[in-house]
Design a protein around this motif. Structure first.
Motif, short mmCIF file in Angstrom:
data_model
loop_
_atom_site.label_atom_id
_atom_site.label_comp_id
_atom_site.label_asym_id
_atom_site.label_seq_id
_atom_site.Cartn_x
_atom_site.Cartn_y
_atom_site.Cartn_z
N UNK A 42 -20.15 -35.74 17.66
CA UNK A 42 -20.39 -34.64 18.48
C UNK A 42 -20.50 -34.74 20.02
N UNK A 43 -20.90 -36.13 20.67
CA UNK A 43 -20.90 -36.24 22.21
C UNK A 43 -18.68 -36.34 22.37
N UNK A 44 -18.10 -37.08 21.46
CA UNK A 44 -17.05 -37.39 21.55
C UNK A 44 -15.87 -35.92 22.09
N UNK B 81 -22.29 -29.18 23.62
CA UNK B 81 -22.80 -30.11 22.08
C UNK B 81 -23.42 -29.89 21.68
N UNK B 82 -24.17 -27.85 21.24
CA UNK B 82 -24.94 -28.02 20.09
C UNK B 82 -23.79 -27.28 19.54
N UNK B 83 -23.06 -27.20 20.17
CA UNK B 83 -21.60 -26.14 19.21
C UNK B 83 -21.28 -26.60 18.45
N UNK B 84 -20.58 -28.04 18.91
CA UNK B 84 -20.02 -29.42 18.05
C UNK B 84 -21.03 -30.15 16.97
N UNK B 85 -22.51 -30.00 17.44
CA UNK B 85 -23.36 -30.22 16.71
C UNK B 85 -23.84 -29.52 15.41
#
Length: 760
Positions: free
Chosen positions: A460-462, A425-429
């Motif tokens: 980011x969640x998707x 999640x942090x990667x996409x956040x």
């Protein structure tokens, strides 16, 4: 000496001779290029650059007819030749490595290659052995004769080289070369400790004025700037550079602070003494955050009929203050302000109190004891509580708030605690928001912060649930699979968007109240406006309006005060024109219970002897109203350039018309009206800084320190109120740095993901 004189004359010419804009820009560019070359050369001499800078020196060239520099050249210190400064490396190769310079020799020069470490620099030939310079090789370029040779700004001008015809020339290093050694020593001293240009001496009046502004700024930033900052070397250097003497702690905490405090206190007392009545406002009873140890700073201010506010005092609250103690504090404020500058005036001058807490106990108790007072609960507190009511008072399992709070909390807890999911999640956040952060969640049904974080990280969640690594995680973790289904469910995001929309709706109205500071007569219109907006919200998102209405009415009744209805009826701003052309009070907008509240409250505010008179005048007001000319004058609106909204041109006209035009016809009712309709409905008009609280708590061990701290806070608060600066520095800084980018980004991300999901 001639060169020194040339430097002085040319420098004065630069300062006095006006130049065109183009020439000035060119001169700045030349000077910037020169400074860059000097920086490179300085580093190279220290062993951090190319070898050839030991023999090449940048110089500025100025034409004889103008003092502005026109070009930068490189001068060979071995043979005094001039070259273009556009490519120093090529100049070194052409002039030094290839043997063009007669005073430089290298065994590898003939090879024309090799690194800088392979060059063995021969000792330069004595200057006295050089042939006289030919007339064709003067220090000139492009027909501009060199008038000034600049070194660095902190060094003295370059002295002219000795003429080769000088007899008995002593070279540097000889036993009799004392003059050259002295010159070298002086040059080194100037390089190590450059002498700054002396600043013009300031007069005593200028120094006192500067320190007056400085001390005012320091007091108004009380708690934000520490006393130790006065001893910071950079700050002392700034004072010295500005031509001011250094300042110590005692300079700001002694007589200067006492004088500034007495001035602010006197000004506050004069304003209160000139007012016929006032209102006490208390804000901060509820702790602001756990980061402050559960404490908050309660600010007690005084609202005056002319629209101004003055500061009274500040005290620390730990959130566990008994209601009786709060009642005593508020009544002490009433009696102290009443006697301020009046010599013991009665407490009847206080028209009421507005506070952000203790409505049902302390405020009601004081109102029951003193019939002339109207004690209100802050509307900001009521609107904030409504958000919690929506997330807490809905039936379990039937509320969109309950569903959103439950699911959002599960999502937040899982992605915070599961390291594998958090990493993905942090990667996409980071890719979507440019940062990483844990998701906030509250224990209970208050999901406002959680919803805000979920909305911001929608994209980011998707992307996380579609990641192959997260899909592998779902194979071994049923909870991850369940939450992935939640994130991919568009119904969930519709509910999240609905809850977020309602929270934003109420928060926006809270922000408007903080800036506009509504009066008590505006309470009913504000709640009616919110009621209509919530009704439209229910229709938009398909929410059961019946359940929402019950929660809304419950909070409305908790905050309602009969003064809302009475002020709404007596304020000429809300008079409506009937079919006969009269401007009458809007009784038709009240419920039967509110209609009765108007009679009861106005009767209570009047004395017993005048009770029947005020009721008769109220009946006349209800049937006849006000002259249309006066009513239209009161209701004139104009465009506010700051907000772009239409606002009342003269907010004080509602009170002034009762004191002038209606004073003879409604003498007794007018006395009640002028005290009632001026009352503020919010206590949050002035916000203390969080550093004030921390700073004030640190002074609690010393009585003298606490006294000085209270004085500084009084001066700072009074200055902010005079500027009508009702926002805290933290809020302004946060607004300045955010500029709404985060909200716009999260909104765009949500819309994008919503559309992508809908199309699938």
């Amino acid at each position: 000496m001639a060169t020194v004189n040339a430097v002085s004359s040319s420098t004065s010419a630069l300062e006095t001779t006006p130049a065109s804009a183009v020439e000035e820009m060119e001169a700045k560019a030349v000077w910037k290029r020169y400074e860059a070359l000097m920086t490179v050369r300085t580093k190279a001499i220290k062993g951090k650059g190319a070898w050839y800078w030991a023999h090449l020196e940048p110089i500025l060239m100025c034409p004889s007819e103008s003092g502005a520099p026109k070009a930068v050249k490189l001068r060979c210190s071995l043979c005094d030749a001039l070259f273009s400064a556009s490519n120093p490396s090529r100049t070194a190769s052409e002039h030094l490595k290839r043997g063009t310079c007669p005073n430089f020799s290298s065994p590898s020069a003939a090879a024309g290659s090799g690194g800088c470490d392979t060059y063995q620099h021969a000792q330069p030939k004595p200057i006295s052995s050089l042939p006289p310079p030919s007339s064709s090789r003067k220090r000139s370029c492009n027909s501009y004769q060199i008038e000034v040779l600049y070194s660095s700004p902190s060094t003295s001008p370059i002295l002219p080289l000795p003429s080769p015809q000088q007899p008995n020339l002593l070279l540097s290093g000889g036993k009799d070369d004392l003059g050259a050694l002295a010159m070298l020593e002086d040059s080194v001293k100037k390089l190590k400790s450059p002498v700054a240009s002396p600043n013009p001496a300031l007069s005593k009046v200028q120094i006192d004025t500067a320190f007056s502004f400085l001390s005012d700024w320091f007091y108004e930033c009380a708690g934000v700037i520490s006393f130790s900052s006065l001893e910071h070397p950079k700050f002392r250097a700034f004072l010295k550079q500005a031509g001011l003497p250094s300042i110590s702690r005692s300079d700001l905490t002694g007589t200067r602070l006492d004088a500034r405090y007495e001035e602010a206190r006197y000004d506050a007392e004069v304003r209160i003494c000139d007012a016929l009545f006032f209102q006490v406002a208390a804000d901060g009873w509820k702790p602001s955050s756990d980061a402050n140890g559960g404490d908050s700073l309660v600010s007690i201010t005084v609202n005056l009929p002319n629209g101004t506010t003055v500061f009274h005092r500040a005290l620390i609250s730990d959130g566990r203050i008994p209601c009786k103690y709060a009642e005593n504090v508020l009544w002490d404020a009433v009696t102290n302000v009443s006697s301020s500058g009046r010599g013991g005036s009665p407490a009847t001058l206080c028209a009421g109190i507005v506070s952000d807490r203790y409505k049902s106990t302390a405020l009601r108790s004081l109102e029951d004891q003193h019939h002339w007072m109207v004690n209100l609960s802050c509307q900001l507190h009521g609107f904030r509580s409504l958000i919690k009511d929506f997330t807490r008072d809905f039936p379990r399992g039937l509320s969109v708030f309950d569903n959103v709070a439950s699911k959002c909390s599960k999502v937040a807890i899982f992605f915070n605690n599961n390291s594998s999911a958090r990493t993905i999640f942090h990667k996409y956040q980071t890719q979507e928001l440019g940062r990483t952060s844990l998701l906030r969640y509250a224990n209970g049904s208050d999901c406002s912060f959680t919803v805000e974080d979920i909305i911001a990280s929608t994209a980011a969640f998707h992307r996380t649930v579609h990641d192959d690594s997260f899909k592998l995680l779902c194979l071994d973790n049923p909870e991850a699979t369940q939450l992935a289904d939640v994130i991919l469910d568009m119904k969930f995001w519709n509910e999240v968007q609905a809850v977020n929309s309602l929270i934003k709706l109420i928060t926006h109205m809270i922000q408007e109240m903080q800036s506009e500071r509504p009066l008590v007569g505006q309470c009913l219109p504000l709640w009616e406006e919110l009621r209509s907006k919530i009704k439209a919200w229910c229709a938009k998102y398909g929410i059961d309006e019946t359940v929402v209405h019950k929660v809304f009415e419950k909070r409305f009744k908790k905050n309602y005060h009969p003064a809302w209805s009475a002020a709404f009826i007596l304020d000429p701003l809300y008079l409506t024109k009937d079919t006969t052309g009269k401007y009458l009070p809007p009784y038709k907008c009240l419920t039967p219970e509110q209609d009765k509240d108007v009679d009861k409250l106005i009767t209570r505010l009047a004395s017993r002897e005048e009770a029947h008179i005020v009721l008769n005048e109220l009946m006349k007001w209800r049937s006849e109203g006000m002259d249309p000319i006066y009513a239209q004058a009161v209701q004139v609106k104009q465009l506010d350039p700051a907000t772009g909204k239409m606002k009342i041109a003269n907010p004080q006209s509602s009170r002034l018309v009762w004191e002038t035009c209606l004073s003879e016809e409604f003498g007794t009712l007018g006395k009640v009206a002028v005290r009632l309709i001026f009352l503020h409905a919010t206590a949050g008009g002035f916000k203390c800084n969080v550093p004030w609280l921390r700073w004030l708590k640190r002074q609690g061990r010393s009585r003298a320190a606490m006294e000085k701290a209270q004085k500084m806070i009084f001066v700072a608060a009074q200055a902010r109120l005079e500027r009508r600066d009702f926002w805290g520095d933290e809020d302004k800084d946060g607004e300045m740095f955010s500029h709404g980018d985060a909200d716009e980004l999260s909104e765009r991300n949500f819309q994008r993901e919503f559309m992508e999901g809908s199309s699938v």
